[in-house]
Write a protein that holds these residues in place. Structure first.
Motif, PDB file in Angstrom:
ATOM      1  N   UNK A   1     -55.490 -40.948  21.989  1.00 27.07           N
ATOM      2  CA  UNK A   1     -54.557 -39.921  21.563  1.00 27.07           C
ATOM      3  C   UNK A   1     -53.851 -40.375  20.298  1.00 27.07           C
ATOM      4  N   UNK A   2     -53.979 -39.597  19.221  1.00 28.81           N
ATOM      5  CA  UNK A   2     -53.324 -39.940  17.965  1.00 28.81           C
ATOM      6  C   UNK A   2     -51.822 -39.702  18.075  1.00 28.81           C
ATOM      7  N   UNK A   3     -51.003 -40.629  17.569  1.00 34.48           N
ATOM      8  CA  UNK A   3     -49.538 -40.421  17.631  1.00 34.48           C
ATOM      9  C   UNK A   3     -49.097 -39.136  16.961  1.00 34.48           C
ATOM     10  N   UNK A   4     -49.809 -38.695  15.921  1.00 35.09           N
ATOM     11  CA  UNK A   4     -49.390 -37.478  15.223  1.00 35.09           C
ATOM     12  C   UNK A   4     -49.641 -36.224  16.059  1.00 35.09           C
ATOM     13  N   UNK A   5     -50.446 -36.333  17.125  1.00 32.44           N
ATOM     14  CA  UNK A   5     -50.687 -35.197  18.007  1.00 32.44           C
ATOM     15  C   UNK A   5     -49.645 -35.094  19.118  1.00 32.44           C
ATOM     16  N   UNK A   6     -48.747 -36.054  19.201  1.00 31.59           N
ATOM     17  CA  UNK A   6     -47.706 -36.022  20.233  1.00 31.59           C
ATOM     18  C   UNK A   6     -46.581 -35.094  19.777  1.00 31.59           C
ATOM     19  N   UNK A   7     -46.221 -34.088  20.570  1.00 29.68           N
ATOM     20  CA  UNK A   7     -45.185 -33.143  20.145  1.00 29.68           C
ATOM     21  C   UNK A   7     -43.763 -33.683  20.224  1.00 29.68           C
ATOM     22  N   UNK A   8     -43.571 -34.848  20.853  1.00 26.48           N
ATOM     23  CA  UNK A   8     -42.231 -35.441  20.918  1.00 26.48           C
ATOM     24  C   UNK A   8     -41.975 -36.181  19.609  1.00 26.48           C
ATOM     25  N   UNK A   9     -40.995 -35.699  18.848  1.00 26.99           N
ATOM     26  CA  UNK A   9     -40.731 -36.232  17.519  1.00 26.99           C
ATOM     27  C   UNK A   9     -39.870 -37.486  17.588  1.00 26.99           C
ATOM     28  N   UNK A  10     -39.805 -38.186  16.461  1.00 31.37           N
ATOM     29  CA  UNK A  10     -38.958 -39.382  16.369  1.00 31.37           C
ATOM     30  C   UNK A  10     -37.500 -39.003  16.652  1.00 31.37           C
ATOM     31  N   UNK A  11     -36.793 -39.820  17.422  1.00 26.59           N
ATOM     32  CA  UNK A  11     -35.421 -39.444  17.809  1.00 26.59           C
ATOM     33  C   UNK A  11     -34.421 -39.705  16.687  1.00 26.59           C
TER      34      UNK A  11
END
Length: 243
Positions: free
Chosen positions: A115-125
């Motif tokens: 899973x690519x990190x850019x595909x994760x919908x949780x953004x940087x806090x």
């Protein structure tokens, strides 16, 4: 012998602070009379506003997370936080915990092999003292389809439990932090205008509330209603592109 202009200057001396003096005070004309707001239809019985709960809003604790030390929300993994909320509210598709099925699947896949990190919908806090207690709160964003976004904020209580103090899902242009406010910029529905909502900490309710809203015109040239838009000019017969 005094000339007529000189005599006029002397005559006007009590009214003007000097004839031809460009540095003196100049009258701005009559001042409009101040008037207070006028209550329209005073005989109408208006809607009632229920009183606020004296104890404030109940805490929205996030279950399934280890307590943090010293109310330090920097210890919290934002992805683990969102995944814990998914486990606590399975299948929610509306309300503050609502999330489309494809977003739920993407959140659950975050961090897995392949899973690519850019595909994760949780953004940087982001971190900011929103409550005025001298400690940072945690602000999390979750991307959703159609430019929608869930914005959530959390604080830690003295026992180290994470308390969610803000949760809203909107179609957003941008999210900003200004002082202790979370600012949401949204399309207003009127072309050329944005709706800006400021979420602020309410000490009595112990939660973040949308305290201010305004519609703001975006900068840019305005077109006269009497001047219809002209069709774009192409560079020549061979141009097949549509602007």
């Amino acid at each position: 012998m005094r000339t007529l202009p000189a005599l006029l200057c002397l005559t006007a001396l009590p009214l003007l602070a000097g004839c031809g003096d460009t540095g003196g005070l100049v009258g701005a004309g009559p001042t409009p009379t101040a008037s207070g707001p006028v209550h329209l239809w005073p005989e109408r019985k208006g809607a009632s506003v229920p009183p606020a709960e004296p104890g404030g809003a109940p805490p929205e604790y996030v279950p399934g997370l280890a307590p943090v030390h010293g109310q330090n929300v920097h210890e919290v993994d934002p992805l683990a936080l969102v995944q814990a909320e998914l486990r606590a509210h399975p299948g929610a598709d509306v309300g503050p915990d609502g999330m489309p099925a494809e977003t739920v699947a993407a959140v659950e896949a975050c961090g897995k092999p392949g899973q690519s990190p850019k595909d994760c919908p949780v953004l940087a806090p982001y971190y900011r003292d929103l409550t005025g207690n001298g400690r940072d709160e945690l602000v999390v964003g979750i991307e959703m389809p159609d430019r929608m976004m869930s914005v959530r904020a959390y604080t830690a209580d003295p026992d180290g439990r994470l308390n969610r103090i803000m949760a809203t899902t909107q179609t957003l242009v941008a999210v900003e932090l200004a002082g202790r406010d979370v600012i949401l910029r949204m399309p207003s529905g009127n072309p050329g205008y944005e709706l800006i909502t400021a979420w602020s900490w309410d000490e009595k309710q112990r939660t973040m509330l949308p305290t201010r809203e305004q519609i703001v015109r975006l900068p840019g040239p305005a077109q006269s209603p009497s001047s219809p838009a002209q069709p774009p000019q192409t560079s020549g017969p061979s141009s097949g592109a549509t602007p």
